[in-house]
Design a protein around this motif. Sequence first.
Motif, PDB file in Angstrom:
ATOM      1  N   ARG A   4       0.894  -1.194  -0.167  1.00  0.00           N
ATOM      2  CA  ARG A   4       0.125   0.098  -0.062  1.00  0.00           C
ATOM      3  C   ARG A   4       0.971   1.423   0.050  1.00  0.00           C
ATOM      4  O   ARG A   4       1.900   1.407   0.855  1.00  0.00           O
ATOM      5  CB  ARG A   4      -0.763   0.041   1.327  1.00  0.00           C
ATOM      6  CG  ARG A   4      -1.985  -0.700   1.370  1.00  0.00           C
ATOM      7  CD  ARG A   4      -2.871   0.251   2.121  1.00  0.00           C
ATOM      8  NE  ARG A   4      -4.070  -0.518   2.758  1.00  0.00           N
ATOM      9  CZ  ARG A   4      -5.247   0.138   3.309  1.00  0.00           C
ATOM     10  NH1 ARG A   4      -5.311   1.085   3.382  1.00  0.00           N
ATOM     11  NH2 ARG A   4      -6.319  -0.854   3.507  1.00  0.00           N
ATOM     12  N   ILE A   6       1.514   4.768   1.223  1.00  0.00           N
ATOM     13  CA  ILE A   6       1.333   5.613   2.354  1.00  0.00           C
ATOM     14  C   ILE A   6       2.097   6.823   2.497  1.00  0.00           C
ATOM     15  O   ILE A   6       3.242   7.091   2.049  1.00  0.00           O
ATOM     16  CB  ILE A   6       1.167   4.839   3.651  1.00  0.00           C
ATOM     17  CG1 ILE A   6       2.563   4.516   4.041  1.00  0.00           C
ATOM     18  CG2 ILE A   6       0.499   3.529   3.608  1.00  0.00           C
ATOM     19  CD1 ILE A   6       2.876   3.937   5.568  1.00  0.00           C
ATOM     20  N   THR A 123      -3.050   5.733   0.946  1.00  0.00           N
ATOM     21  CA  THR A 123      -3.486   5.880   2.147  1.00  0.00           C
ATOM     22  C   THR A 123      -2.868   7.139   2.976  1.00  0.00           C
ATOM     23  O   THR A 123      -1.521   7.031   2.980  1.00  0.00           O
ATOM     24  CB  THR A 123      -3.313   4.348   2.812  1.00  0.00           C
ATOM     25  OG1 THR A 123      -4.170   3.615   2.081  1.00  0.00           O
ATOM     26  CG2 THR A 123      -3.566   4.230   4.387  1.00  0.00           C
ATOM     27  N   ARG A 148      -7.450   6.527  -0.870  1.00  0.00           N
ATOM     28  CA  ARG A 148      -7.870   5.041  -0.638  1.00  0.00           C
ATOM     29  C   ARG A 148      -8.379   4.806   1.007  1.00  0.00           C
ATOM     30  O   ARG A 148      -9.743   4.106   1.051  1.00  0.00           O
ATOM     31  CB  ARG A 148      -6.732   4.250  -0.809  1.00  0.00           C
ATOM     32  CG  ARG A 148      -7.219   2.920  -0.127  1.00  0.00           C
ATOM     33  CD  ARG A 148      -6.210   1.768  -0.856  1.00  0.00           C
ATOM     34  NE  ARG A 148      -6.504   0.529  -0.353  1.00  0.00           N
ATOM     35  CZ  ARG A 148      -5.681  -0.566  -0.381  1.00  0.00           C
ATOM     36  NH1 ARG A 148      -4.549  -0.356  -1.381  1.00  0.00           N
ATOM     37  NH2 ARG A 148      -6.045  -1.671  -0.132  1.00  0.00           N
ATOM     38  N   GLU A 149      -7.858   5.581   1.991  1.00  0.00           N
ATOM     39  CA  GLU A 149      -8.147   5.394   3.140  1.00  0.00           C
ATOM     40  C   GLU A 149      -7.446   6.590   4.214  1.00  0.00           C
ATOM     41  O   GLU A 149      -6.037   6.882   3.736  1.00  0.00           O
ATOM     42  CB  GLU A 149      -8.130   3.835   3.800  1.00  0.00           C
ATOM     43  CG  GLU A 149      -8.574   3.619   4.942  1.00  0.00           C
ATOM     44  CD  GLU A 149      -8.588   2.056   5.227  1.00  0.00           C
ATOM     45  OE1 GLU A 149      -7.859   1.415   4.526  1.00  0.00           O
ATOM     46  OE2 GLU A 149      -9.187   1.907   6.580  1.00  0.00           O
TER      47      GLU A 149
END
Length: 313
Positions: A4, A6, A123, A148-149
Amino acid sequence: MSPRKIIIDTDPGQDDAVAILLALASPEDVELLGITCVAGNVPLHLTAKNARVVCELANRPDTRVFAGHDRPITRALVTAEHVHGKTGLDGPALPDPKMRLQDAHAVDFIVDTLRREPSGTVTLCPIAPLTNIAHAFNRAPDIVGRVREIVLMGGAYFEVGNITPAAEFNIHVDPEAADIVFRSGAPITVMPLDVTHKALVTGPRLEAFRALGTPVGRAVAEWTDHFERFDKEKYGSEGAPLHDPCTIAWLIDPTLFSGRRINVEIETLSPLTRGMTVADWWGVTDRPANAMFMGDVDADGFFALLTERMARL
Ligand code: BDR
Ligand code: CA
C-alpha cells in the motif's frame, strides 16, 4: 498483493518514531511515499528534525520528509513536552540529521501526490493533529475522493481523554481540523486510546526490543523507557502505550484489531470538552457511520510483529 502506498503525517514523538520505523521495516506491506510533519507533541522545527533523525537511524536517508503547518487552523498550539521531553524524542542520544528537508510544503506534497497517483491508491496515516490533512482537503477538495483510506491515531470513547478529561491529544490540539477530516467523506479507520492503552510496553516487551542488540532495538527500548515513566505515574499502568504504531500495524495485519463502523463527530465548541470524539459506539443515534472505530487489539500479536520488524532494521 502490492504494498500500500502511504503518507505518514506525524509529530515525532517516541511512538511516532516507532510507527515510522515499522513502516520502513515493512516494504512488502507499505510503500512510504513520504513523511509530512506538523506541530504537535513539540513545535514544527523539532518534529521535522526528529522525523529525519528516525530515518537516519533506520539507515534510510533517502526517505522524503516535508515540513507542514506550525500551528492549528484557528487555535494556539498545545504541545506535550511533559510526555515526550523537551526535544520530543527524549531518551537515547542520537546524532543530528544530515539529510535535508524537502523544499516543498507538506500540504503541497499531499495534494500533488493524491492528484498524481491513481485514484484510490494512496492511504494517509495521520498520527498527529490533523492540521496538514485538513488544509490539504480545504485547498484541494478534489483529492478527498481520491484517498484510498485515512488510518489515524486519535480520539477515544471508553478511555475518554488523556490531555484533558474529555479529549485525546491529537484531536484536542486541532479540533477544527479533525472536524473537517471526519466530515470529509473519505474512508476512515481510527485507532483511539481504547486500543492504544492496551498496547503497553511491559517490562518483558521492552527487554525484547533491547535484546535485539541493534541501534534500533536499543533506541526503541530507551524511547519507551522514557515516556513509560509518565504513563506509569499517571495511570499506574504496566508500561507506555505505543499509540501511533497501531496504525501501521493495522495496515500490515488487520486481524490484530477489532472494532465497529460507527458515527464519530468532533466537539469544537465547548471549552470543557474541546476535541472530544463523540463516538456512537452503541448506535443510539441515526447519524450515519463515517468511521471504522477500533476497540481492541491482540497486544501479544502486535508486539510480536513489532519486535520481528524492528529486528530487520
Ligand atoms: C497521541 O498524542 C501524542 O502525544 C502521541 O504521539 C500520539 O500520537 C496520543 O494521544
Ligand atoms: Ca503522534
